[in-house]
Design a protein around this motif. Structure first.
Motif, PDB file in Angstrom:
ATOM      1  N   ALA A  79       0.821  -1.222   0.000  1.00 39.58           N
ATOM      2  CA  ALA A  79       0.000   0.000   0.000  1.00 39.58           C
ATOM      3  C   ALA A  79       0.855   1.273   0.000  1.00 39.58           C
ATOM      4  N   PHE A  80       2.166   1.119   0.160  1.00 39.08           N
ATOM      5  CA  PHE A  80       3.074   2.270   0.189  1.00 39.08           C
ATOM      6  C   PHE A  80       3.098   2.951  -1.180  1.00 39.08           C
ATOM      7  N   VAL A  85      -6.266  -1.586   1.884  1.00 42.96           N
ATOM      8  CA  VAL A  85      -6.823  -0.260   2.163  1.00 42.96           C
ATOM      9  C   VAL A  85      -6.004   0.427   3.252  1.00 42.96           C
ATOM     10  N   LEU A  86      -5.624  -0.354   4.255  1.00 37.84           N
ATOM     11  CA  LEU A  86      -4.854   0.218   5.355  1.00 37.84           C
ATOM     12  C   LEU A  86      -3.364   0.017   5.110  1.00 37.84           C
ATOM     13  N   PRO A  87      -2.615   1.102   4.962  1.00 42.86           N
ATOM     14  CA  PRO A  87      -1.166   0.954   4.797  1.00 42.86           C
ATOM     15  C   PRO A  87      -0.498   0.668   6.149  1.00 42.86           C
ATOM     16  N   ASP A 138      -5.297  -6.245  10.962  1.00 45.99           N
ATOM     17  CA  ASP A 138      -5.662  -6.774   9.651  1.00 45.99           C
ATOM     18  C   ASP A 138      -6.144  -5.634   8.764  1.00 45.99           C
ATOM     19  N   ASP A 139      -6.468  -5.971   7.509  1.00 44.51           N
ATOM     20  CA  ASP A 139      -7.023  -4.956   6.620  1.00 44.51           C
ATOM     21  C   ASP A 139      -8.520  -4.794   6.896  1.00 44.51           C
ATOM     22  N   LEU A 191      -8.810   7.053   4.319  1.00 39.54           N
ATOM     23  CA  LEU A 191      -8.206   5.843   3.768  1.00 39.54           C
ATOM     24  C   LEU A 191      -9.040   5.237   2.651  1.00 39.54           C
ATOM     25  N   GLY A 192     -10.328   5.528   2.653  1.00 39.45           N
ATOM     26  CA  GLY A 192     -11.201   5.028   1.593  1.00 39.45           C
ATOM     27  C   GLY A 192     -12.333   6.016   1.381  1.00 39.45           C
TER      28      GLY A 192
END
Lengths: 238, 223
Positions: free
Chosen positions: A158-159, B98-100, B109-110, B162-163
């Protein structure tokens, strides 16, 4: 009669066992291990502006020495780096840690990490002093944190990588560092002082403002002004 | 992706100095993962810190070089190899989370695998525990086109999108955008109609009021 001893558990995996005194900045709600801003908010620096004469190792020399350590495990080169940076890292740690024994231990850990990680130094990513600062800072954070340090991870899918073309690394970097140094040399004293306080004292801007008897907005705008000028200096050269 | 709302210099310098508490640090680090511009700003600050380190008045060290050398040789700490410089691994880039990082590891987790708790009116949240004692951290999911539940807060508030996206009445905030607000800012963000808006919200931890009256209304004010 039963005598109970309470012994603080020291994690066996840590090389640094520190009992934490807890003086706090006035607006900090939880105890923090670092030195209070008081008294007087002094960051012990060579007085005046960034001085040319004070520097007894050029960035190019530092780079060459560190590369010799990374490439050849050159102990003599490392000794020169230690004699230059050891006392500076000690001073950095001493500004933040209350106890000089802790500062000494953290300095030694930093210099050992410099030895171990020397080959990871990337010449295109800043000066040796920058690299050593980040090692010292990270070690300081890790020492006092319960969890792992929260950092972005360039290998994370995701970077978002930088799309701009990479500069001609080393040459470009040296030039930028030089321009930054010149720009810092002419920063107003009041702005430079705030940068020092921010980097070297673990104090919120609110407590810095209180101690310096300045409005919080002034503290923030001086920090912004300082970086505005430093950014401009870098862009000028492009 | 163009990020329009960045970390302020005041916040970034505290990140560079290593003095931010977990909650704030989590939001700033996650924004940095999405924002090459702010990472350049961070590099600039670290370079400035390095130059100031050169100028600091040195303090005598207690250890002799020989003793340090012995420590190094005795420790036989692993000598770390040169950085590969390869960048993000091309393999395994099937679906971008979605979550870096560091947020994804921090919550475990994502988003799709997390257990959301209803806030009513279609909004969901996940409180995230920190042990810094000073911040309150949560993920929020606001249904498309709906307003973020009204909430009172004191002090600083960071919201990282984030979204989806939200509009705060004046400006649009999309993925990677960081809104930095304080008590002086009155806002009623509304999620844009196309998709649910997922964001990370960090605020100062609620104050512990002594007054029974304030304690009574606090649960109503806090989202």
């Amino acid at each position: 009669m039963v005598i109970r001893h309470t012994v603080d558990a020291v994690p066996a995996c840590m090389t640094i066992a520190i009992s934490i005194p807890a003086p706090v900045c006035p607006d900090t709600p939880i105890p923090r291990p670092w030195r209070d801003c008081a008294p007087g908010l002094v960051v012990n620096m060579k007085r005046g502006r960034m001085s040319e004469a004070a520097r007894d190792m050029t960035p190019e020399e530092a780079r060459a020495l560190l590369e010799a350590v990374g490439r050849d495990r050159d102990m003599e080169a490392f000794e020169v780096l230690f004699r230059h940076y050891g006392p500076r890292v000690k001073a950095y740690m001493a500004h933040l840690a209350r106890d000089s024994g802790i500062a000494e231990e953290l300095m030694q850990e930093t210099m050992i990490a410099v030895w171990n990680k020397a080959a990871q130094f990337e010449p295109g990513r800043g000066n040796v002093s920058n690299w050593i600062f980040t090692i010292a800072r990270n070690l300081r954070i890790d020492t006092y944190r319960k969890n792992r340090r929260l950092d972005f991870d360039p290998n994370d899918p995701a970077f978002v990588p930088d799309e701009s073309p990479p500069a001609d690394a080393v040459f470009e970097e040296l030039q930028e560092a030089e321009r930054l140094r010149s720009a810092m040399a002419v920063l107003p004293q009041e702005q430079l002082e705030l940068l020092r306080l921010s980097f070297f004292n673990d104090c919120s801007h609110t407590s810095i403002a209180e101690k310096l008897n300045l409005p919080l907005g002034t503290v923030k705008s001086r920090i912004r002004l300082a970086f505005f000028k430093l950014r401009a200096a870098l862009e000028d050269g492009q | 992706m163009t990020i329009r709302h960045h970390v302020s210099d005041e916040l970034l310098i505290d990140y560079a100095a290593g003095t931010l508490e977990d909650g704030w640090r989590l939001a700033v680090a996650t924004h940095l993962a999405l924002c090459p511009d702010c990472r350049k700003g961070l590099s600039l600050m670290e370079e400035a810190a390095g130059q100031l380190l050169e100028e600091i008045t040195p303090e005598p060290v207690a250890i002799s070089f020989n003793r340090l050398r012995q420590r190094i040789l005795a420790g036989r700490a692993p000598v770390l190899p040169a950085a590969s410089g390869a960048g993000p691994a091309a393999s395994g880039r099937v679906a971008s989370p979605v979550l870096p990082e560091p947020l994804r590891s921090y919550v475990g987790d994502d988003v799709k695998n997390l257990k959301w708790k209803s806030l009513g009116r279609g909004a969901y949240h996940i409180p995230i525990a920190t042990d810094d004692g000073t911040t309150m951290v949560r993920l929020l999911r606001i249904p498309a086109g709906k307003a973020v539940p009204e909430h009172g807060h004191g002090g600083r508030e960071l919201t990282l999108v984030l979204g989806g996206s939200f509009h705060d009445g004046e400006e649009l905030f999309a993925r990677g955008d960081l809104e930095e607000a304080d008590t002086s800012v009155q806002h009623q963000p509304v999620a844009t109609p196309d998709e649910d808006c997922i964001c990370l919200a960090v605020t100062d931890a609620p104050l512990k009021f002594r007054s029974w009256l304030v304690r009574l209304v606090q649960p109503v004010l806090g989202i």
